[in-house]
Design a protein around this motif. Structure first.
Motif, PDB file in Angstrom:
ATOM      1  N   ILE A 457       0.841  -1.182   0.000  1.00 48.69           N
ATOM      2  CA  ILE A 457       0.000   0.000   0.000  1.00 48.69           C
ATOM      3  C   ILE A 457       0.878   1.234   0.000  1.00 48.69           C
ATOM      4  CG2 ILE A 457      -0.183  -0.063   2.538  1.00 48.69           C
ATOM      5  CD1 ILE A 457      -2.995   1.173   2.215  1.00 48.69           C
ATOM      6  N   ASP A 458       0.506   2.214  -0.792  1.00 49.85           N
ATOM      7  CA  ASP A 458       1.177   3.511  -0.848  1.00 49.85           C
ATOM      8  C   ASP A 458       0.185   4.576  -0.404  1.00 49.85           C
ATOM      9  OD1 ASP A 458       3.412   2.209  -2.029  1.00 49.85           O
ATOM     10  OD2 ASP A 458       2.412   2.320  -3.968  1.00 49.85           O
ATOM     11  N   GLN A 459       0.614   5.437   0.510  1.00 53.34           N
ATOM     12  CA  GLN A 459      -0.294   6.427   1.085  1.00 53.34           C
ATOM     13  C   GLN A 459       0.366   7.799   1.099  1.00 53.34           C
ATOM     14  OE1 GLN A 459      -3.568   5.826   2.535  1.00 53.34           O
ATOM     15  NE2 GLN A 459      -3.610   8.051   2.342  1.00 53.34           N
ATOM     16  N   SER A 460      -0.361   8.800   0.622  1.00 59.14           N
ATOM     17  CA  SER A 460       0.091  10.193   0.702  1.00 59.14           C
ATOM     18  C   SER A 460      -0.768  10.932   1.713  1.00 59.14           C
ATOM     19  CB  SER A 460      -0.011  10.882  -0.660  1.00 59.14           C
ATOM     20  OG  SER A 460       0.847  10.280  -1.599  1.00 59.14           O
ATOM     21  N   LEU A 461      -0.140  11.791   2.509  1.00 55.84           N
ATOM     22  CA  LEU A 461      -0.856  12.557   3.521  1.00 55.84           C
ATOM     23  C   LEU A 461      -0.580  14.037   3.301  1.00 55.84           C
ATOM     24  CD1 LEU A 461      -0.049  10.344   6.645  1.00 55.84           C
ATOM     25  CD2 LEU A 461      -2.128  10.336   5.256  1.00 55.84           C
ATOM     26  N   GLY A 462      -1.499  14.705   2.659  1.00 57.78           N
ATOM     27  CA  GLY A 462      -1.400  16.138   2.491  1.00 57.78           C
ATOM     28  C   GLY A 462      -0.254  16.625   1.641  1.00 57.78           C
ATOM     29  N   GLY A 463       0.379  15.768   0.879  1.00 57.26           N
ATOM     30  CA  GLY A 463       1.484  16.183   0.034  1.00 57.26           C
ATOM     31  C   GLY A 463       2.797  16.336   0.764  1.00 57.26           C
ATOM     32  N   ALA A 464       2.779  16.315   2.106  1.00 59.22           N
ATOM     33  CA  ALA A 464       4.005  16.492   2.881  1.00 59.22           C
ATOM     34  C   ALA A 464       4.586  15.170   3.350  1.00 59.22           C
ATOM     35  CB  ALA A 464       3.744  17.381   4.089  1.00 59.22           C
ATOM     36  N   LEU A 465       3.835  14.080   3.222  1.00 56.74           N
ATOM     37  CA  LEU A 465       4.295  12.800   3.709  1.00 56.74           C
ATOM     38  C   LEU A 465       3.841  11.697   2.763  1.00 56.74           C
ATOM     39  CD1 LEU A 465       5.614  11.084   5.969  1.00 56.74           C
ATOM     40  CD2 LEU A 465       3.368  11.010   7.080  1.00 56.74           C
ATOM     41  N   ARG A 466       4.766  10.843   2.353  1.00 54.26           N
ATOM     42  CA  ARG A 466       4.453   9.672   1.540  1.00 54.26           C
ATOM     43  C   ARG A 466       4.934   8.433   2.260  1.00 54.26           C
ATOM     44  NH1 ARG A 466       6.713  12.877  -2.505  1.00 54.26           N
ATOM     45  NH2 ARG A 466       8.548  11.522  -2.583  1.00 54.26           N
ATOM     46  N   LEU A 467       4.058   7.443   2.392  1.00 51.08           N
ATOM     47  CA  LEU A 467       4.378   6.211   3.093  1.00 51.08           C
ATOM     48  C   LEU A 467       4.157   5.027   2.166  1.00 51.08           C
ATOM     49  CD1 LEU A 467       2.473   6.960   6.431  1.00 51.08           C
ATOM     50  CD2 LEU A 467       4.923   7.250   6.018  1.00 51.08           C
ATOM     51  N   SER A 468       4.961   3.986   2.357  1.00 48.80           N
ATOM     52  CA  SER A 468       4.808   2.779   1.561  1.00 48.80           C
ATOM     53  C   SER A 468       5.120   1.567   2.439  1.00 48.80           C
ATOM     54  CB  SER A 468       5.744   2.792   0.352  1.00 48.80           C
ATOM     55  OG  SER A 468       5.599   1.619  -0.423  1.00 48.80           O
ATOM     56  N   ALA A 469       4.298   0.518   2.309  1.00 54.26           N
ATOM     57  CA  ALA A 469       4.514  -0.722   3.052  1.00 54.26           C
ATOM     58  C   ALA A 469       4.260  -1.899   2.124  1.00 54.26           C
ATOM     59  CB  ALA A 469       3.593  -0.787   4.267  1.00 54.26           C
ATOM     60  N   THR A 470       5.141  -2.904   2.189  1.00 56.71           N
ATOM     61  CA  THR A 470       5.025  -4.081   1.327  1.00 56.71           C
ATOM     62  C   THR A 470       5.351  -5.333   2.127  1.00 56.71           C
ATOM     63  OG1 THR A 470       5.734  -2.797  -0.608  1.00 56.71           O
ATOM     64  CG2 THR A 470       5.804  -5.193  -0.791  1.00 56.71           C
ATOM     65  N   TRP A 471       4.516  -6.363   1.961  1.00 54.45           N
ATOM     66  CA  TRP A 471       4.796  -7.693   2.490  1.00 54.45           C
ATOM     67  C   TRP A 471       5.151  -8.591   1.311  1.00 54.45           C
ATOM     68  CZ3 TRP A 471       5.413 -10.526   6.885  1.00 54.45           C
ATOM     69  CH2 TRP A 471       5.369 -11.932   6.750  1.00 54.45           C
ATOM     70  N   PHE A 472       6.211  -9.371   1.445  1.00 50.42           N
ATOM     71  CA  PHE A 472       6.581 -10.288   0.363  1.00 50.42           C
ATOM     72  C   PHE A 472       6.824 -11.680   0.928  1.00 50.42           C
ATOM     73  CE2 PHE A 472      10.596  -8.553   1.857  1.00 50.42           C
ATOM     74  CZ  PHE A 472      11.412  -9.671   1.946  1.00 50.42           C
ATOM     75  N   ASP A 473       6.647 -12.671   0.078  1.00 52.00           N
ATOM     76  CA  ASP A 473       6.820 -14.065   0.483  1.00 52.00           C
ATOM     77  C   ASP A 473       7.239 -14.856  -0.748  1.00 52.00           C
ATOM     78  OD1 ASP A 473       6.351 -16.822   1.290  1.00 52.00           O
ATOM     79  OD2 ASP A 473       5.218 -15.983   2.966  1.00 52.00           O
ATOM     80  N   SER A 474       8.326 -15.634  -0.646  1.00 52.41           N
ATOM     81  CA  SER A 474       8.804 -16.379  -1.805  1.00 52.41           C
ATOM     82  C   SER A 474       9.422 -17.699  -1.365  1.00 52.41           C
ATOM     83  CB  SER A 474       9.825 -15.565  -2.608  1.00 52.41           C
ATOM     84  OG  SER A 474      10.976 -15.298  -1.836  1.00 52.41           O
ATOM     85  N   GLU A 475       9.512 -18.628  -2.319  1.00 55.75           N
ATOM     86  CA  GLU A 475      10.147 -19.916  -2.105  1.00 55.75           C
ATOM     87  C   GLU A 475      11.118 -20.203  -3.238  1.00 55.75           C
ATOM     88  OE1 GLU A 475       6.747 -22.479   0.314  1.00 55.75           O
ATOM     89  OE2 GLU A 475       6.977 -22.747  -1.859  1.00 55.75           O
ATOM     90  N   LEU A 476      12.224 -20.825  -2.900  1.00 51.43           N
ATOM     91  CA  LEU A 476      13.238 -21.168  -3.885  1.00 51.43           C
ATOM     92  C   LEU A 476      13.416 -22.680  -3.920  1.00 51.43           C
ATOM     93  CD1 LEU A 476      15.385 -19.992  -5.873  1.00 51.43           C
ATOM     94  CD2 LEU A 476      17.017 -20.148  -3.982  1.00 51.43           C
ATOM     95  N   GLU A 477      13.302 -23.246  -5.102  1.00 53.01           N
ATOM     96  CA  GLU A 477      13.421 -24.681  -5.311  1.00 53.01           C
ATOM     97  C   GLU A 477      14.755 -24.989  -5.992  1.00 53.01           C
ATOM     98  OE1 GLU A 477      10.852 -28.257  -7.517  1.00 53.01           O
ATOM     99  OE2 GLU A 477      10.422 -26.131  -7.914  1.00 53.01           O
ATOM    100  N   HIS A 478      15.343 -26.129  -5.650  1.00 54.45           N
ATOM    101  CA  HIS A 478      16.637 -26.566  -6.204  1.00 54.45           C
ATOM    102  C   HIS A 478      17.756 -25.590  -5.860  1.00 54.45           C
ATOM    103  CE1 HIS A 478      14.183 -29.389  -8.288  1.00 54.45           C
ATOM    104  NE2 HIS A 478      13.787 -28.596  -9.252  1.00 54.45           N
ATOM    105  N   GLU A 479      17.704 -24.984  -4.683  1.00 53.36           N
ATOM    106  CA  GLU A 479      18.749 -24.019  -4.323  1.00 53.36           C
ATOM    107  C   GLU A 479      20.122 -24.681  -4.375  1.00 53.36           C
ATOM    108  OE1 GLU A 479      19.880 -20.623  -1.079  1.00 53.36           O
ATOM    109  OE2 GLU A 479      18.493 -22.195  -0.473  1.00 53.36           O
TER     110      GLU A 479
END
Length: 638
Positions: A457-479
């Motif tokens: 999610i990306d959020q702007s607050l009044g043009g003076a503050l920009r926030l961003s949050a990301t959750w990620f999840d991955s799997e690796l096979e044959h490492e």
């Protein structure tokens, strides 16, 4: 050691980077365009990209007085940096270092030997910028892009016309210089650049006294010309020369420092690399249908030396040809595009064993990649989908894909998600081993494959503050991991049967604190496990904060940079069997302070203190990193 650096310093002094006047418009411009987020030759606006991306603008690089590109990447969420003399590695979202694709002006720059790029050799040129795409990008770029893409872009002659340069000197016998010239006309633009770095260095062994210095030279050129309406020819090229000292580990099993880094007189390395790209872009149907043809070359040679001469060496080459056709389907209210791309690539490698024990003939691999990409954008949503099929002469054919979407849930709120797969083919050193016989190759290795998703999610607050949050999840096979089977305990790679898993959170914020002060902050939490065990050199917590003050009227600036690297595991070869044991590296926090002031309309004085608190820390087991340093210099613009 600094002969060619000192010889060129006089040229550099007298001609650098003008600090841009800061404004909200400058912020928007710095984040407006992405060059590498799509295979289409048309740039993509950041607000139309539904994935996770960070842009480090040329202004960011100038204000923080970045010289090593790896340093500023510590300010990007999801990026972990670890470095020693001659080898600095990047890991994105817990991936391996050779899972990160690095592009320099559109050229793939990884060394075919290791399958990764020595990011420590990349110096920040005047006017350069960086794009970081996080998450699997194999659907666009094929092998090497499991963790993401880091794209370094030098400034074109049209973006930064004129002549500029800088010269600085300071602690540890450091002398750095850079110069740039940009020219632009109605149908052409051209830019030339030169960057030189030199330092006598400091000891990097615990209790050592041998200074570990380095020299680096980069010469670059890029340009384009429009010979007719809708036709553009372009080119880019660079030569990089790196040399420096390094210390070995103690391999005497009877020594009390066995497995530790020790002073190693006369050990050094040299690396030469040539990169080139040429392309032709043709636009038809009023620019709605474009055809792009390009060819690129990477040629890298590296040698190591010991007390008795050259001790190890290898050289590699990559030749790549691409065709990209993109068709714009819609108008401004609902823009859509279809893109087809075809890549034909040949990588070659050989050992240059000075002792005659190893096979020194050329080995090669060929790959053909076919890409289809669809993009759609409106005021309320953005969507992209890409699929790629790779045909390889050494490994089974592979298909990767990526789907991403974003919705404007409210005027200042954007929700996005992505799902994709990635692939990484084994490198030449994994297939065929090292020259010295301590690392035995495995020609039966299978490619590594990943699957991952993210939501943010990306959020702007009044043009003076920009926030961003990301959750990620991955799997690796044959490492691919390194095994040490008894009774000889000789290292050899193998594919792991269990899954490797990575998950985490990325947070970032940009705040305007009054008319002259801004704050940029980033935080990453990572849980990366290989067969249930925490992976090495992947801190669970990484954070950074950059506080910048600009004087009214562009009279000067001051920037405070704080970078925290959490505790992490590493491997130590302190057991006589050579089987590594796991050790814990302590967390550390680095504080830098950079400032500059206008002397005249064309000259600026600047200075910085790196590692202000003189922190003692190790990025890699038993390799001690430098302490406090002070640098000062001048920048001039014509």
């Amino acid at each position: 050691m600094r002969s060619y650096v000192l010889g060129a310093s006089a040229i550099a002094l007298g001609v650098p980077l003008p600090l841009m006047a800061h404004s909200a418009e400058a912020d928007d411009a710095a984040r407006a365009i992405l060059v590498n987020a799509s295979r289409s030759s048309e740039p993509l606006a950041t607000e139309d990209y539904p994935g996770s991306v960070s842009v480090i603008s040329s202004e960011d690089i100038a204000l923080r007085q970045v010289r090593d590109v790896a340093d500023v990447l510590r300010d990007v969420p999801g990026v972990a940096v670890s470095g020693v003399a001659g080898q600095t590695q990047l890991r994105l979202r817990g991936s391996e270092a050779n899972h990160v694709l690095v592009l320099v002006d559109g050229i793939e720059v990884s060394d075919p030997f290791a399958g990764e790029f020595e990011i420590g050799s990349l110096q920040a040129e005047i006017g350069s910028s960086i794009e970081v795409l996080r998450g699997p990008q194999s659907a666009l770029y094929g092998s090497d892009a499991i963790g993401g893409v880091i794209a370094y872009c030098s400034a074109s002659g049209r973006e930064a016309p004129g002549v500029s340069a800088r010269l600085e000197a300071g602690s540890f016998g450091t002398v750095n210089a850079a110069a740039r010239a940009g020219f632009a006309g109605g149908a052409h633009e051209f830019a030339l650049g030169a960057t030189l770095v030199s330092t006598d260095g400091v000891p990097n062994a615990r209790g050592g006294t041998r200074d570990i210095g380095r020299d680096g030279l980069t010469l670059s050129a890029r340009g384009s010309v429009d010979p007719a309406a809708g036709v553009r020819l372009r080119f880019a090229g660079r030569y990089v020369r790196s040399e420096g000292q390094f210390n070995d580990q103690d391999f005497d099993s009877s020594s009390p420092t066995f497995g530790y880094v020790i002073d190693s007189p006369d050990t050094r390395f040299e690396q030469d690399a040539i990169y080139a790209l040429a392309g032709l872009n043709v636009a038809a149907l009023d620019g709605r249908w474009t055809h792009d043809f390009s060819g690129q070359l990477a040629d890298i040679r590296r040698d190591s030396f010991g007390p008795f001469g050259r001790s190890f060496g290898h050289e590699g080459q990559r030749l790549k040809a691409s065709y990209v056709s993109s068709y714009e389907l819609g108008g401004p209210a609902f823009a859509r595009s279809l893109t087809f791309a075809a890549d034909v690539e040949r990588e070659s490698f050989r050992n240059t064993d000075p002792f005659g024990f190893a096979f020194t003939g050329w080995r090669s691999a060929r790959n053909v990649g076919l890409v289809g990409e669809y993009r759609a954008a409106s005021e309320l949503f953005d969507f992209s989908a890409a699929i790629r099929h790779d045909l390889n002469n050494r490994f089974a054919d592979a298909t990767t894909f990526r789907v991403a979407g974003a919705i404007q849930a409210a005027p200042a709120t954007r929700i996005r998600a992505a799902y994709g797969t990635g692939i990484k083919n084994p490198g030449f050193y994994e297939l065929y081993g090292y020259v010295d016989g301590r690392f035995i190759g495995n020609a039966d290795l299978k490619p590594e494959k990943s699957t991952g998703w993210e939501a943010g999610i990306d959020q702007s607050l009044g043009g003076a503050l920009r926030l961003s949050a990301t959750w990620f999840d991955s799997e690796l096979e044959h490492e691919i991991f390194t095994d040490y089977p008894a009774p000889d305990y000789l290292a050899s790679p193998a594919n792991r049967e269990a899954m490797s898993k990575q998950k985490g959170v990325e947070l970032s914020a940009h705040a305007r604190i009054g008319p002259q002060v801004t704050l940029d902050a980033a935080y990453s939490w990572l849980d990366a496990e290989e067969d249930g065990i925490e992976e090495v050199r992947r801190p669970g917590n990484i954070a950074s904060a950059v506080l910048t003050w600009r004087a009214p009227g562009d009279a000067g600036s001051a920037t405070l940079i704080v970078r925290h690297n959490g505790a992490t595991d590493d491997l130590a070869f302190t057991d006589p069997s050579y089987v590594p044991i796991t050790v814990r590296l302590h967390a550390y926090t680095l504080v830098n302070l950079a400032a500059e002031a206008r002397v005249t309309s064309r000259i600026r004085a600047f200075g910085r203190v790196e590692n202000l608190l003189d922190e003692t820390y190790e990025q890699v087991f038993s390799f001690v990193s430098p302490g406090r340093s002070v640098i000062a210099g001048l920048r001039v613009t014509l």
